[in-house]
Motif scaffolding. Structure first.
Motif, short mmCIF file in Angstrom:
data_model
loop_
_atom_site.label_atom_id
_atom_site.label_comp_id
_atom_site.label_asym_id
_atom_site.label_seq_id
_atom_site.Cartn_x
_atom_site.Cartn_y
_atom_site.Cartn_z
N THR A 5 51.41 32.75 29.99
CA THR A 5 51.97 31.80 30.96
C THR A 5 51.44 32.11 32.36
OG1 THR A 5 53.97 31.57 29.63
CG2 THR A 5 54.11 30.86 31.92
N ILE A 6 51.42 33.38 32.72
CA ILE A 6 50.90 33.80 34.02
C ILE A 6 49.43 33.42 34.15
CG2 ILE A 6 50.34 35.82 35.44
CD1 ILE A 6 52.91 37.11 34.26
N LEU A 7 48.65 33.73 33.13
CA LEU A 7 47.21 33.46 33.19
C LEU A 7 46.91 31.97 33.27
CD1 LEU A 7 46.03 36.14 30.61
CD2 LEU A 7 45.52 36.10 33.06
N VAL A 101 47.34 40.00 49.80
CA VAL A 101 48.32 39.59 48.80
C VAL A 101 47.74 39.80 47.39
CG1 VAL A 101 49.52 37.58 47.82
CG2 VAL A 101 49.56 37.99 50.29
N LEU A 102 46.50 39.37 47.19
CA LEU A 102 45.87 39.53 45.87
C LEU A 102 45.73 40.99 45.49
CD1 LEU A 102 44.39 38.27 43.42
CD2 LEU A 102 42.30 38.48 44.75
N ILE A 103 45.20 41.80 46.39
CA ILE A 103 44.86 43.19 46.07
C ILE A 103 46.11 44.07 45.95
CG2 ILE A 103 43.71 45.26 46.95
CD1 ILE A 103 41.64 43.27 48.22
N PHE A 104 47.06 43.88 46.86
CA PHE A 104 48.19 44.81 46.90
C PHE A 104 49.48 44.28 46.28
CE2 PHE A 104 45.36 46.28 50.34
CZ PHE A 104 45.09 47.55 49.84
N VAL A 106 49.42 41.00 43.79
CA VAL A 106 49.13 40.34 42.52
C VAL A 106 48.46 41.30 41.53
CG1 VAL A 106 47.85 38.47 41.40
CG2 VAL A 106 49.01 38.07 43.58
N GLN A 107 47.39 41.96 41.97
CA GLN A 107 46.67 42.84 41.04
C GLN A 107 47.53 43.99 40.50
OE1 GLN A 107 42.90 43.73 42.92
NE2 GLN A 107 41.99 41.87 42.07
N PRO A 108 48.40 44.62 41.30
CA PRO A 108 49.29 45.63 40.70
C PRO A 108 50.20 45.07 39.61
CG PRO A 108 49.17 45.95 43.06
CD PRO A 108 48.48 44.64 42.76
N VAL A 109 50.68 43.85 39.78
CA VAL A 109 51.50 43.22 38.73
C VAL A 109 50.65 43.00 37.49
CG1 VAL A 109 52.73 41.11 38.09
CG2 VAL A 109 53.11 42.14 40.34
N LEU A 110 49.44 42.51 37.66
CA LEU A 110 48.54 42.31 36.53
C LEU A 110 48.20 43.63 35.86
CD1 LEU A 110 46.13 39.61 38.03
CD2 LEU A 110 48.12 39.25 36.54
N HIS A 111 48.07 44.69 36.67
CA HIS A 111 47.80 46.02 36.13
C HIS A 111 48.98 46.51 35.28
CE1 HIS A 111 45.92 50.03 36.11
NE2 HIS A 111 47.15 50.49 36.23
N ARG A 112 50.20 46.37 35.80
CA ARG A 112 51.38 46.80 35.05
C ARG A 112 51.54 46.02 33.75
NH1 ARG A 112 53.50 47.06 40.18
NH2 ARG A 112 54.58 45.09 40.00
N ARG A 113 51.16 44.76 33.76
CA ARG A 113 51.28 43.93 32.56
C ARG A 113 50.06 44.10 31.64
NH1 ARG A 113 55.57 40.12 33.20
NH2 ARG A 113 54.79 39.07 31.36
N GLU A 114 49.15 44.97 32.03
CA GLU A 114 47.92 45.26 31.28
C GLU A 114 47.07 44.02 31.03
OE1 GLU A 114 48.12 47.94 28.03
OE2 GLU A 114 49.29 49.40 29.17
#
Length: 155
Positions: A5-7, A101-104, A106-114
């Motif tokens: 859904t996120i993607l 916003v993207l780097i600090f 969004v990307q950490p959320v995407l990292h946590r969600r693998e």
């Protein structure tokens, strides 16, 4: 919310905002958006090849590409150019805020969600990504200036 859904949201929702942009503006900024797609595809693919990050989950038909490269990034660039073109410092400030916003965030959320996983954070931290982003925003603005020059001469 599922990763899919996120993607899919990162791919499709930004394009829906273009219904709010006049058709003439879409035509004016679309070359820059396509340039953003092409250059970010190279950046993401280079990072995968250099093993700086991995894309562990994606949407069909993408195999090594995160969907915001084809959704949020080009559409965001169009909106930022629409409101800031001709005022480079305002453009740079808006792009830097979006990049932060993207780097600090969004990307950490995407990292946590693998979904998008940093492999070597020591070698290429958020600051490294920020530097690449800063260089990229200058290249995109220069490309749009070149495009404007091409259209002016052709008329």
């Amino acid at each position: 919310m599922s990763n899919q859904t996120i993607l899919w949201g990162m791919l499709l929702l930004p394009w829906l905002t273009l219904f709010l942009m006049p058709k003439e503006d879409i035509k004016r900024w679309m070359p820059a958006a396509l340039f953003v797609i092409a250059t970010n595809t190279i950046i993401i693919d280079a990072g995968v090849t250099l093993k700086l990050w991995e894309i562990r989950e994606n949407i069909y038909p993408f195999s090594e590409m995160i969907s915001y490269v084809y959704g949020a990034l080009p559409v965001g660039a169009m909106w930022i150019l629409k409101y800031t073109y001709g005022r480079f410092l305002l453009y740079a400030a808006a792009q830097i805020m979006g990049s932060l916003v993207l780097i600090f965030l969004v990307q950490p959320v995407l990292h946590r969600r693998e979904i998008f996983v940093w492999l070597n954070q020591d070698m290429f931290s958020g600051m490294g990504a920020f530097i690449i982003t800063a260089i990229h925003l200058i290249i995109v603005y220069s490309y749009q200036m070149w495009q404007e020059d091409v259209f002016v001469r052709s008329k």
